[in-house]
Every structure is written in structure tokens, then in C-alpha cells.
Design a protein around this motif. Structure first.
Motif, PDB file in Angstrom:
ATOM      1  N   LEU A  15       0.849  -1.178   0.000  1.00 19.08           N
ATOM      2  CA  LEU A  15       0.000   0.000   0.000  1.00 19.08           C
ATOM      3  C   LEU A  15       0.893   1.240   0.000  1.00 19.08           C
ATOM      4  CD1 LEU A  15      -2.645  -1.125   2.661  1.00 19.08           C
ATOM      5  CD2 LEU A  15      -2.936  -1.063   0.179  1.00 19.08           C
ATOM      6  N   LEU A  16       0.875   1.992  -1.099  1.00 21.43           N
ATOM      7  CA  LEU A  16       1.771   3.140  -1.225  1.00 21.43           C
ATOM      8  C   LEU A  16       1.338   4.315  -0.360  1.00 21.43           C
ATOM      9  CD1 LEU A  16       2.573   3.094  -5.051  1.00 21.43           C
ATOM     10  CD2 LEU A  16       3.740   1.953  -3.152  1.00 21.43           C
ATOM     11  N   GLY A  17       0.060   4.358   0.009  1.00 17.79           N
ATOM     12  CA  GLY A  17      -0.414   5.405   0.896  1.00 17.79           C
ATOM     13  C   GLY A  17      -0.572   6.748   0.218  1.00 17.79           C
ATOM     14  N   LEU A  18      -0.674   7.804   1.039  1.00 15.24           N
ATOM     15  CA  LEU A  18      -0.888   9.144   0.503  1.00 15.24           C
ATOM     16  C   LEU A  18       0.404   9.804   0.043  1.00 15.24           C
ATOM     17  CD1 LEU A  18      -3.475   8.678   2.458  1.00 15.24           C
ATOM     18  CD2 LEU A  18      -3.696  11.140   2.271  1.00 15.24           C
ATOM     19  N   PRO A 176      -1.558   1.977  -5.472  1.00 13.41           N
ATOM     20  CA  PRO A 176      -1.390   3.416  -5.246  1.00 13.41           C
ATOM     21  C   PRO A 176      -2.559   3.988  -4.436  1.00 13.41           C
ATOM     22  CG  PRO A 176      -2.185   3.035  -7.467  1.00 13.41           C
ATOM     23  CD  PRO A 176      -1.960   1.670  -6.859  1.00 13.41           C
ATOM     24  N   HIS A 177      -2.727   3.485  -3.236  1.00 16.28           N
ATOM     25  CA  HIS A 177      -3.855   3.882  -2.389  1.00 16.28           C
ATOM     26  C   HIS A 177      -3.478   3.620  -0.941  1.00 16.28           C
ATOM     27  CE1 HIS A 177      -7.942   5.134  -1.841  1.00 16.28           C
ATOM     28  NE2 HIS A 177      -8.237   4.985  -3.125  1.00 16.28           N
ATOM     29  N   PHE A 178      -4.324   4.112  -0.007  1.00 12.27           N
ATOM     30  CA  PHE A 178      -4.048   3.868   1.408  1.00 12.27           C
ATOM     31  C   PHE A 178      -4.803   2.664   1.947  1.00 12.27           C
ATOM     32  CE2 PHE A 178      -7.602   6.816   1.257  1.00 12.27           C
ATOM     33  CZ  PHE A 178      -8.479   6.329   2.215  1.00 12.27           C
ATOM     34  N   PHE A 179      -5.632   2.024   1.103  1.00 10.86           N
ATOM     35  CA  PHE A 179      -6.290   0.783   1.488  1.00 10.86           C
ATOM     36  C   PHE A 179      -6.530  -0.061   0.246  1.00 10.86           C
ATOM     37  CE2 PHE A 179      -9.877   3.347   0.240  1.00 10.86           C
ATOM     38  CZ  PHE A 179     -10.844   2.474  -0.209  1.00 10.86           C
ATOM     39  N   CYS A 180      -6.958  -1.293   0.456  1.00 17.81           N
ATOM     40  CA  CYS A 180      -7.174  -2.222  -0.660  1.00 17.81           C
ATOM     41  C   CYS A 180      -8.507  -1.928  -1.338  1.00 17.81           C
ATOM     42  CB  CYS A 180      -7.124  -3.663  -0.154  1.00 17.81           C
ATOM     43  SG  CYS A 180      -5.486  -4.200   0.358  1.00 17.81           S
ATOM     44  N   ASP A 181      -8.465  -0.982  -2.239  1.00 17.47           N
ATOM     45  CA  ASP A 181      -9.653  -0.600  -2.993  1.00 17.47           C
ATOM     46  C   ASP A 181      -9.915  -1.634  -4.086  1.00 17.47           C
ATOM     47  OD1 ASP A 181     -11.777   1.146  -3.850  1.00 17.47           O
ATOM     48  OD2 ASP A 181     -10.484   1.749  -5.502  1.00 17.47           O
ATOM     49  N   LEU A 182     -11.173  -2.017  -4.248  1.00 15.34           N
ATOM     50  CA  LEU A 182     -11.525  -3.056  -5.215  1.00 15.34           C
ATOM     51  C   LEU A 182     -11.071  -2.691  -6.621  1.00 15.34           C
ATOM     52  CD1 LEU A 182     -13.049  -5.696  -5.922  1.00 15.34           C
ATOM     53  CD2 LEU A 182     -15.127  -4.307  -6.163  1.00 15.34           C
ATOM     54  N   GLY A 258     -17.681  12.562  -6.065  1.00 12.23           N
ATOM     55  CA  GLY A 258     -16.340  13.124  -6.204  1.00 12.23           C
ATOM     56  C   GLY A 258     -15.297  12.053  -6.444  1.00 12.23           C
ATOM     57  N   VAL A 259     -15.424  10.921  -5.735  1.00 15.70           N
ATOM     58  CA  VAL A 259     -14.499   9.799  -5.946  1.00 15.70           C
ATOM     59  C   VAL A 259     -14.628   9.256  -7.367  1.00 15.70           C
ATOM     60  CG1 VAL A 259     -13.966   7.425  -5.262  1.00 15.70           C
ATOM     61  CG2 VAL A 259     -14.418   9.142  -3.516  1.00 15.70           C
ATOM     62  N   TYR A 260     -15.856   9.091  -7.830  1.00 17.78           N
ATOM     63  CA  TYR A 260     -16.080   8.549  -9.174  1.00 17.78           C
ATOM     64  C   TYR A 260     -15.536   9.492 -10.248  1.00 17.78           C
ATOM     65  CZ  TYR A 260     -18.494   7.084 -13.402  1.00 17.78           C
ATOM     66  OH  TYR A 260     -18.788   6.702 -14.688  1.00 17.78           O
ATOM     67  N   LEU A 261     -15.821  10.787 -10.111  1.00 19.33           N
ATOM     68  CA  LEU A 261     -15.368  11.747 -11.121  1.00 19.33           C
ATOM     69  C   LEU A 261     -13.854  11.890 -11.118  1.00 19.33           C
ATOM     70  CD1 LEU A 261     -18.056  14.586 -10.776  1.00 19.33           C
ATOM     71  CD2 LEU A 261     -17.875  12.816 -12.545  1.00 19.33           C
ATOM     72  N   SER A 262     -13.254  11.862  -9.918  1.00 19.08           N
ATOM     73  CA  SER A 262     -11.794  12.005  -9.842  1.00 19.08           C
ATOM     74  C   SER A 262     -11.082  10.831 -10.490  1.00 19.08           C
ATOM     75  CB  SER A 262     -11.351  12.150  -8.382  1.00 19.08           C
ATOM     76  OG  SER A 262     -11.660  10.974  -7.656  1.00 19.08           O
ATOM     77  N   SER A 263     -11.667   9.630 -10.377  1.00 25.29           N
ATOM     78  CA  SER A 263     -11.049   8.453 -10.990  1.00 25.29           C
ATOM     79  C   SER A 263     -11.346   8.366 -12.486  1.00 25.29           C
ATOM     80  CB  SER A 263     -11.536   7.179 -10.295  1.00 25.29           C
ATOM     81  OG  SER A 263     -12.950   7.067 -10.402  1.00 25.29           O
ATOM     82  N   ALA A 264     -12.489   8.932 -12.914  1.00 28.88           N
ATOM     83  CA  ALA A 264     -12.869   8.852 -14.324  1.00 28.88           C
ATOM     84  C   ALA A 264     -12.267   9.978 -15.157  1.00 28.88           C
ATOM     85  CB  ALA A 264     -14.394   8.879 -14.451  1.00 28.88           C
ATOM     86  N   LYS A 271      -5.094  12.652  -6.644  1.00 25.94           N
ATOM     87  CA  LYS A 271      -6.399  13.305  -6.563  1.00 25.94           C
ATOM     88  C   LYS A 271      -7.486  12.305  -6.201  1.00 25.94           C
ATOM     89  CE  LYS A 271      -5.272  17.027  -9.818  1.00 25.94           C
ATOM     90  NZ  LYS A 271      -5.616  17.677 -11.113  1.00 25.94           N
ATOM     91  N   ALA A 272      -7.389  11.090  -6.759  1.00 22.14           N
ATOM     92  CA  ALA A 272      -8.359  10.052  -6.424  1.00 22.14           C
ATOM     93  C   ALA A 272      -8.255   9.649  -4.955  1.00 22.14           C
ATOM     94  CB  ALA A 272      -8.152   8.833  -7.325  1.00 22.14           C
ATOM     95  N   ILE A 273      -7.023   9.614  -4.421  1.00 21.19           N
ATOM     96  CA  ILE A 273      -6.825   9.249  -3.018  1.00 21.19           C
ATOM     97  C   ILE A 273      -7.419  10.302  -2.103  1.00 21.19           C
ATOM     98  CG2 ILE A 273      -5.074   8.945  -1.231  1.00 21.19           C
ATOM     99  CD1 ILE A 273      -3.309   7.590  -3.289  1.00 21.19           C
ATOM    100  N   VAL A 274      -7.188  11.580  -2.421  1.00 19.85           N
ATOM    101  CA  VAL A 274      -7.748  12.669  -1.601  1.00 19.85           C
ATOM    102  C   VAL A 274      -9.268  12.600  -1.587  1.00 19.85           C
ATOM    103  CG1 VAL A 274      -7.999  15.172  -1.419  1.00 19.85           C
ATOM    104  CG2 VAL A 274      -5.764  14.184  -1.940  1.00 19.85           C
ATOM    105  N   ALA A 275      -9.866  12.341  -2.750  1.00 19.07           N
ATOM    106  CA  ALA A 275     -11.319  12.199  -2.821  1.00 19.07           C
ATOM    107  C   ALA A 275     -11.781  11.005  -1.993  1.00 19.07           C
ATOM    108  CB  ALA A 275     -11.775  12.050  -4.275  1.00 19.07           C
TER     109      ALA A 275
END
Length: 324
Positions: A15-18, A176-182, A258-264, A271-275
Motif C-alpha cells: 500500500l503506497l499510501g498518501l 497506489p492507495h491507502f487501502f485495498c480498494d476493489l 467526487g471519488v467517481y469523477l476524480s477516478s474517471a 487526486k483520487a486518493i484525496v477524494a
């Protein structure tokens, strides 16, 4: 024929974290520890206030109690591991631990989603059918609605988790996240993820569009009923019972969008992690404050709880023997 690196051979993910900046790690540790403590303490106070005050033993507060419990569990699924990794300067999480984290986060975030929908239905019945409210929203139905929410959330998370088991991972396993996102786990798979992606889109549509449509329908009928109330005071009183829930709904779905738009829209993982931080961590922390600030009954119950706890600790301190 070359053998594939199957999931059974995966030892761990990273997990690379923030941020990877070592100077920022103490700041991040203090920040997320503060968020976690505020989330747990705030939601725990809501639960204690509701259970200790008989005036709050109503369907609306029963659902709120379960929402606070789901918020505590969802945050506890993510933050302790993140704090441990920062403290130990390790980014590793085992394969089983990663799947477990993804599973439980899906369960509790889906519970939040469905409980907000059930709470909107509760407000619809209370305002549009006030004379039949106690008959319709009886204790048996309230318990059944919560159990149905839990069942749907568990089945949804279980389906995604079981489908992850069929995937193989044959490239670097850095998330590239702070948790195991699906979504991030699926991006690392080297086997075909078509069925997994179809399942993600299908469940997002059913468990996203469905509840949102239910909430919009409920509030459309609620606003229509409130506008028919002749007195201004009556309109304000009716709408004030929905204010806290409407604020939490706006915060939850606003950050989710916000999470969906930041990733799309953007390719920047930061930016996706902050969202995601806003969606997964900040929203559960703010929910207790919203209900405390906008709800007079909750204010009174929390005041009674605080006074009771203060009296208890004072009585305990006076009962302790004084050493000579």
C-alpha cells in the motif's frame, strides 16, 4: 507452456499510501489518528445517547444508531492498518488481509448507503402518513429493514471477494492507495477481469441508482406534503425533522460522486486518493457533528449523557480511598 503466477502464490501487496515523503509520515499519522478517534468517539456518543434516552427509542434514531455503528466499523477497517504501516515504516499487507479489508469495507459502506435510503423512507412515512406512522414503522419492520440491509451488503461484498479469488496477479503488486480498494486490485490483475468489471458496474447501478432514486422519490413526496401545510411554523417543524438526514445524504453522495469523477476524469492517483479520504474517512467523522448541531433531541440526549458521565466519574473519584 509457462505457468501463471496464481493468487495462491501472492504473499502480499504494498500500500503506497498518501505520500512516500518520510517527513510527512508523522503529520499523516497524527492527522489520521485524530480523524479515527473523532469518528469512533463521536459515533459512540451518538449510540450511547440513543440507547440511554427513552425519548429517542424511535425508528429514526434506531436507524441512526445502526448508521453510526456502520461508520465506526468502516473506519476501523481502514485506519488501524494505515496507522500501523506508518508507525512501522512498512507498506505491506498480506493477500488475505487485503481481501478481508476490501470485503469488510464493501459491507459497511454499502450498509451506509442502504441505511440512508431506509431513513429517507422513514421520514417519508412520518411526514406523508403521520397517522399511520407507528403502525407502519413498527419495531418488527425496523429490525427487518436493518437485517435486509446487512444481508444485501454481505452478499454484494461476498460476490466481489469470491470473484477476486479467480484472478491471477503477475506484475508488481503496488497499490497506489491507502487501502485495498476493489478497483485498484482489479487493475493489478493479469488475468481477464471482464466478468469482475461487469459485476462492479451492475452492483454500482443497482446499489447506487436504486437507493438514490428511492431517496429522491421520498423527498419529492416529502416536499410536496410540506408545501401543503398552511402555517409557516408547521412547514419549518416538518422540514427540520429531515434536515440532519438530508445533510448526511448530501455529504455521503457528494463525496461518492467526487471519488467517481476524480477516478474517471483524471489520471492522477493522488487526486483520487484525496477524494477517497473525504468519502471513506471524513464523512463518517462529520456525521455525528451534523446530527448533534441540527437536532434538538440529540443535543438534549447528549447533554444528559455528558452530565450523567460527569456525575459518575465524580462519584467514583470521591469514593476512592485517600492515601495518607
Amino acid at each position: 507452456m509457462k505457468s501463471e503466477n496464481k493468487t495462491t502464490l501472492v504473499a502480499e501487496f504494498l500500500l503506497l499510501g498518501l505520500s512516500e515523503d518520510p517527513d510527512l509520515q508523522p503529520v499523516l499519522f497524527g492527522l489520521f489518528l485524530s480523524i479515527y478517534l473523532l469518528t469512533v468517539l463521536g459515533n459512540l456518543l451518538i449510540i450511547l445517547a440513543i440507547t440511554s434516552d427513552s425519548h429517542l427509542h424511535t425508528p429514526m434514531y434506531f436507524f441512526l444508531c445502526n448508521l453510526s455503528l456502520a461508520d465506526i466499523c468502516s473506519t476501523s477497517t481502514l485506519v488501524p492498518k494505515m496507522l500501523l504501516n506508518i508507525q512501522t515504516e512498512s507498506k505491506a499487507i498480506t493477500y488475505a488481509g487485503c481481501l478481508a479489508q476490501a470485503y469488510f469495507f464493501l459491507v459497511f459502506i454499502c450498509m451506509d448507503n442502504l441505511l440512508l435510503t431506509v431513513m429517507a423512507y422513514d421520514r417519508y412515512v412520518a411526514i406523508c402518513h403521520p397517522l399511520h406512522y407507528t403502525v407502519i414503522m413498527n419495531p418488527c419492520l425496523c429490525v427487518q429493514l436493518v437485517l435486509i440491509c446487512l444481508l444485501i451488503s454481505t452478499v454484494d461484498a461476498l460476490l466481489h471477494s469470491l470473484m477476486l479469488l479467480r484472478l491471477s496477479f503477475c506484475k508488481h503488486l503496488e497499490i497506489p492507495h491507502f487501502f485495498c480498494d476493489l478497483a485498484q486490485i482489479l487493475k493489478m490483475a493479469c488475468s481477464d477481469t471482464f466478468i469482475n468489471n461487469i459485476m462492479v458496474y451492475l452492483t454500482t447501478f443497482l446499489l447506487g441508482i436504486g437507493p438514490v432514486s428511492g431517496i429522491i422519490f421520498s423527498y419529492t413526496r416529502i416536499v410536496s406534503s410540506i408545501l401543503r401545510i398552511p402555517s409557516t411554523g408547521g412547514k419549518y417543524k416538518a422540514f427540520s425533522t429531515c434536515g440532519s438526514h438530508l445533510s448526511v445524504v448530501s455529504l455521503f453522495y457528494g463525496t461518492a460522486i467526487g471519488v467517481y469523477l476524480s477516478s474517471a476524469v483524471t489520471d492522477s492517483p493522488r487526486k483520487a486518493i484525496v477524494a477517497s479520504v473525504m468519502y471513506a474517512l471524513v464523512t463518517p467523522m462529520l456525521n455525528p457533528f451534523i446530527y448533534r448541531l441540527r437536532n434538538k433531541d440529540m443535543k438534549g440526549a447528549l447533554r444528559k449523557l455528558t452530565m450523567g458521565m460527569s456525575f459518575f466519574f465524580m462519584s467514583m473519584s470521591t469514593a476512592l480511598p485517600v492515601s495518607s
